[in-house]
Design a protein around this motif. Structure first.
Motif, PDB file in Angstrom:
ATOM      1  N   ASP A  36       0.837  -1.195   0.000  1.00  0.00           N
ATOM      2  CA  ASP A  36       0.000   0.000   0.000  1.00  0.00           C
ATOM      3  C   ASP A  36       0.880   1.258   0.000  1.00  0.00           C
ATOM      4  OD1 ASP A  36      -2.700   1.343   0.441  1.00  0.00           O
ATOM      5  OD2 ASP A  36      -1.550   2.064   2.186  1.00  0.00           O
ATOM      6  N   ILE A  37       0.685   2.084  -1.006  1.00  0.00           N
ATOM      7  CA  ILE A  37       1.526   3.284  -1.166  1.00  0.00           C
ATOM      8  C   ILE A  37       1.450   4.194   0.071  1.00  0.00           C
ATOM      9  CG2 ILE A  37       1.839   5.408  -2.517  1.00  0.00           C
ATOM     10  CD1 ILE A  37       2.803   2.940  -3.977  1.00  0.00           C
ATOM     11  N   GLN A  38       0.259   4.394   0.603  1.00  0.00           N
ATOM     12  CA  GLN A  38       0.115   5.255   1.782  1.00  0.00           C
ATOM     13  C   GLN A  38       0.888   4.689   2.975  1.00  0.00           C
ATOM     14  OE1 GLN A  38      -1.227   8.262   1.685  1.00  0.00           O
ATOM     15  NE2 GLN A  38      -1.694   7.946  -0.478  1.00  0.00           N
ATOM     16  N   ALA A  39       0.821   3.383   3.171  1.00  0.00           N
ATOM     17  CA  ALA A  39       1.555   2.744   4.274  1.00  0.00           C
ATOM     18  C   ALA A  39       3.060   2.893   4.070  1.00  0.00           C
ATOM     19  CB  ALA A  39       1.170   1.270   4.382  1.00  0.00           C
ATOM     20  N   ILE A  40       3.514   2.737   2.827  1.00  0.00           N
ATOM     21  CA  ILE A  40       4.942   2.896   2.520  1.00  0.00           C
ATOM     22  C   ILE A  40       5.385   4.324   2.822  1.00  0.00           C
ATOM     23  CG2 ILE A  40       6.649   2.928   0.640  1.00  0.00           C
ATOM     24  CD1 ILE A  40       4.977   0.597  -0.629  1.00  0.00           C
ATOM     25  N   MET A  41       4.580   5.280   2.422  1.00  0.00           N
ATOM     26  CA  MET A  41       4.933   6.686   2.639  1.00  0.00           C
ATOM     27  C   MET A  41       4.974   7.040   4.119  1.00  0.00           C
ATOM     28  SD  MET A  41       3.019   8.490  -0.575  1.00  0.00           S
ATOM     29  CE  MET A  41       3.586  10.119  -0.158  1.00  0.00           C
ATOM     30  N   ARG A  42       4.192   6.360   4.945  1.00  0.00           N
ATOM     31  CA  ARG A  42       4.222   6.624   6.395  1.00  0.00           C
ATOM     32  C   ARG A  42       5.588   6.292   6.991  1.00  0.00           C
ATOM     33  NH1 ARG A  42      -1.357   5.365   6.176  1.00  0.00           N
ATOM     34  NH2 ARG A  42      -1.098   3.136   6.520  1.00  0.00           N
ATOM     35  N   TYR A  43       6.316   5.399   6.346  1.00  0.00           N
ATOM     36  CA  TYR A  43       7.675   5.087   6.794  1.00  0.00           C
ATOM     37  C   TYR A  43       8.686   6.103   6.272  1.00  0.00           C
ATOM     38  CZ  TYR A  43       6.344   0.500   8.608  1.00  0.00           C
ATOM     39  OH  TYR A  43       5.785  -0.516   9.344  1.00  0.00           O
ATOM     40  N   GLY A  44       8.242   7.004   5.403  1.00  0.00           N
ATOM     41  CA  GLY A  44       9.141   8.001   4.835  1.00  0.00           C
ATOM     42  C   GLY A  44       9.974   7.468   3.686  1.00  0.00           C
ATOM     43  N   VAL A  45       9.615   6.297   3.175  1.00  0.00           N
ATOM     44  CA  VAL A  45      10.360   5.677   2.079  1.00  0.00           C
ATOM     45  C   VAL A  45       9.809   6.189   0.759  1.00  0.00           C
ATOM     46  CG1 VAL A  45      10.829   3.488   0.909  1.00  0.00           C
ATOM     47  CG2 VAL A  45      10.978   3.628   3.393  1.00  0.00           C
ATOM     48  N   MET A  46      10.694   6.795  -0.030  1.00  0.00           N
ATOM     49  CA  MET A  46      10.280   7.348  -1.320  1.00  0.00           C
ATOM     50  C   MET A  46      10.794   6.513  -2.489  1.00  0.00           C
ATOM     51  SD  MET A  46       8.493   9.732  -0.165  1.00  0.00           S
ATOM     52  CE  MET A  46       8.050  10.801  -1.493  1.00  0.00           C
ATOM     53  N   ALA A  47      11.740   5.606  -2.229  1.00  0.00           N
ATOM     54  CA  ALA A  47      12.292   4.733  -3.270  1.00  0.00           C
ATOM     55  C   ALA A  47      12.189   3.298  -2.769  1.00  0.00           C
ATOM     56  CB  ALA A  47      13.744   5.093  -3.557  1.00  0.00           C
ATOM     57  N   THR A  48      11.622   2.445  -3.599  1.00  0.00           N
ATOM     58  CA  THR A  48      11.439   1.053  -3.189  1.00  0.00           C
ATOM     59  C   THR A  48      12.404   0.154  -3.943  1.00  0.00           C
ATOM     60  OG1 THR A  48       9.708   0.706  -4.840  1.00  0.00           O
ATOM     61  CG2 THR A  48       9.004   1.406  -2.636  1.00  0.00           C
TER      62      THR A  48
END
Length: 83
Positions: free
Chosen positions: A38-50
């Motif tokens: 989930d993009i929103q969940a990923i962004m909550r970690y502050g990760v912008m590059a996967t």
């Protein structure tokens, strides 16, 4: 050890998961491995590059497949703190 791989399911994310599983098995480490897509969940970690990798709630990697050596270091550090 709770590990989360952050990413949308791309080849790099799948390869990161496979590599973590291989190293964990080699080291005999007990892990819980979750995929966070989930993009929103990923962004909550502050990760912008996967892919991103979170261990026990802390971001330890973002962007590209981590090297085998880097993953081994994560497990070595975890083992040293449990001694």
């Amino acid at each position: 050890m709770e590990i989360k791989v952050l990413g949308t399911g791309c080849a790099n994310c799948r390869n990161t998961i496979a590599l973590i599983e291989q190293v964990a098995k080699l080291k005999g480490a007990q892990i819980t491995l979750d995929k966070v897509e989930d993009i929103q969940a990923i962004m909550r970690y502050g990760v912008m590059a996967t892919p991103g990798v979170v261990i026990d709630g802390k971001v330890v990697h973002a962007g590209g497949i981590p090297s085998r050596e880097k993953i081994e270091q994560w497990f070595d550090r975890q083992q040293n703190t449990n001694v």
